[in-house]
Design a protein around this motif. Structure first.
Motif, mmCIF file in Angstrom:
data_model
loop_
_atom_site.group_PDB
_atom_site.id
_atom_site.type_symbol
_atom_site.label_atom_id
_atom_site.label_comp_id
_atom_site.label_asym_id
_atom_site.label_seq_id
_atom_site.Cartn_x
_atom_site.Cartn_y
_atom_site.Cartn_z
ATOM 1 N N VAL A 107 0.837 -1.203 0.000
ATOM 2 C CA VAL A 107 0.000 0.000 0.000
ATOM 3 C C VAL A 107 0.871 1.252 0.000
ATOM 4 C CG1 VAL A 107 -1.575 1.388 1.403
ATOM 5 C CG2 VAL A 107 -2.032 -1.030 1.064
ATOM 6 N N VAL A 108 1.846 1.279 0.886
ATOM 7 C CA VAL A 108 2.711 2.456 1.017
ATOM 8 C C VAL A 108 3.488 2.705 -0.265
ATOM 9 C CG1 VAL A 108 4.701 3.393 2.249
ATOM 10 C CG2 VAL A 108 2.875 2.248 3.528
ATOM 11 N N GLU A 109 4.052 1.655 -0.838
ATOM 12 C CA GLU A 109 4.848 1.809 -2.054
ATOM 13 C C GLU A 109 3.979 2.254 -3.233
ATOM 14 O OE1 GLU A 109 7.876 -0.747 -4.955
ATOM 15 O OE2 GLU A 109 6.712 -1.776 -3.413
ATOM 16 N N TYR A 110 2.812 1.631 -3.387
ATOM 17 C CA TYR A 110 1.947 1.959 -4.521
ATOM 18 C C TYR A 110 1.449 3.400 -4.427
ATOM 19 C CZ TYR A 110 -1.673 1.107 -8.098
ATOM 20 O OH TYR A 110 -2.457 1.147 -9.235
ATOM 21 N N LYS A 111 1.041 3.805 -3.241
ATOM 22 C CA LYS A 111 0.558 5.171 -3.076
ATOM 23 C C LYS A 111 1.660 6.184 -3.383
ATOM 24 C CE LYS A 111 -1.908 8.287 0.022
ATOM 25 N NZ LYS A 111 -2.589 8.446 1.340
ATOM 26 N N ALA A 112 2.871 5.903 -2.967
ATOM 27 C CA ALA A 112 3.988 6.808 -3.247
ATOM 28 C C ALA A 112 4.234 6.930 -4.750
ATOM 29 C CB ALA A 112 5.245 6.302 -2.534
ATOM 30 N N GLN A 113 4.115 5.816 -5.462
ATOM 31 C CA GLN A 113 4.285 5.848 -6.918
ATOM 32 C C GLN A 113 3.217 6.713 -7.575
ATOM 33 O OE1 GLN A 113 4.078 1.672 -7.867
ATOM 34 N NE2 GLN A 113 6.232 1.288 -7.411
#
Length: 360
Positions: free
Chosen positions: A52-58
């Motif tokens: 979740v954290v990685e995808y949102k940052a992208q």
């Protein structure tokens, strides 16, 4: 003519991964949308906090002014403890439930005939006011004994409705969205659940732009209009338009904009399901509302009702820019993207008559 819509919300978007994500994500703001609820059916599906954290940052890097609401993918990898942690850290807004095998990247989904093993997760969701987003279809079945038991693309949504009623009965305070409704039956079910509701509803329905325009004849032979759930009969489209323009707070906008490359939309076997509307979502919806003389209801449908149901507060908004629609011819291109990745938008080659502009 100018129509002010304020803060807009599209509460069902597919932004994909890799090159497709890079192409599609900026079109959210192009389409005039402030807040989006992002679907988790990636490869692999989003079932961890790190994902979740990685995808949102992208996504945030690609569209810095967009408010992205994130979700988990319901399957056996989720635990009540994980959902509790994600809720406490305010990393997700809800969990998406896909019946296994009914649509794109849903093979790791759930058995819609029995949700009981996920009841501990639903209990945590109810506690934290998380939203359960239901792809409301049963998988196709051909019965050897009774044709009334047959399930196919035209009745799969209607066959799912008893499961909606049971979930609401077992978890009356759990917020549930029956996603991308396509049938009169679905609309009537959500109305029935809410017939005695006072205040904020706990069960709502999202309605797409393309299902306000399509019927079964629109996608038979036209892969650009083919999606899951499929568009149904004229009476169903009428029920959707009636609901969208009704001014009832439990019907709101979720585009289910689902891009696929033109290559994957051109296969003679295994054509991908999904209609891509993101760059022009508000324009598509405005056309329908104008035909119904219901433009005064548009701001509620594409903003206020959904934001209220999802509990979005001003301090959560990445940008407080507001959007308006202006009366202006808007030609829809045949394709967007470059040669190595091109996507056909909904209604390619047609001209719409409303364009989204940012006021700030």
């Amino acid at each position: 003519m100018k129509l002010s819509l304020g803060i807009t919300a599209d509460l069902h978007v597919h932004l994909r991964q890799n090159k497709m994500m890079e192409l599609i994500t900026p079109t959210v703001r192009q389409g005039g949308v402030s807040v989006v609820y992002v679907m988790p059916n990636l490869t692999p599906p989003i079932t961890s906090i790190a994902q979740v954290v990685e995808y949102k940052a992208q996504l945030q890097k690609l569209s810095p002014k967009t408010t992205f609401l994130m979700s988990f993918y319901l399957n056996q990898d989720l635990t009540p403890q994980l959902v509790e942690q994600a809720a406490q850290e305010k990393l997700i807004r809800g969990i998406k439930c896909y019946p296994a095998g009914v649509t794109t990247n849903s093979k790791l989904g759930v058995d819609p005939n029995d949700f009981s093993k996920f009841y501990p997760i639903f209990t945590v969701m109810e506690k934290h006011n998380l939203i359960l987003n239901l792809h409301g279809e049963k998988p196709s079945v051909q019965s050897e004994q009774n044709e009334e038991d047959d399930i196919h693309v035209l009745n799969a949504e209607s066959k799912f409705i008893p499961a909606l009623f049971k979930l609401h009965k077992d978890f009356p305070n759990l917020k549930i969205v029956l996603e991308h409704c396509t049938t009169k039956d679905a609309i009537e079910a959500v109305q029935k659940i809410n017939e005695n509701t006072t205040g904020t509803p706990t069960v709502a329905a999202s309605i797409t732009a393309h299902h306000l325009s399509l019927t079964i004849d629109s996608w038979a032979g036209n892969p650009i209009n083919f999606c899951k759930p499929v568009a149904k009969l004229p009476r169903d489209k009428k029920a959707l338009i009636d609901a969208a323009t009704s001014g009832k707070p439990y019907f709101f906008f979720g585009s289910d904009s689902a891009p696929h490359s033109i290559h994957d939309k051109s296969k003679h076997i295994g054509v991908c399901a999904g209609v891509f509307t993101q760059p022009y979502v508000l324009s598509y919806v405005a056309e329908v509302f104008e035909q119904r003389n219901a433009l005064d209801k548009l701001k509620d449908f594409v903003g206020i009702f959904g934001l209220s149901f999802y509990g979005i507060t001003d301090d959560e908004l990445i940008s407080k820019d507001t959007v308006s629609l202006v009366k202006k011819d808007l030609p829809i291109p045949e394709l967007i993207g470059e040669k190595d990745l091109q996507v056909a938008p909904f209604k390619p080659g047609e001209t719409l008559h409303w364009e989204a502009i940012w006021d700030n």
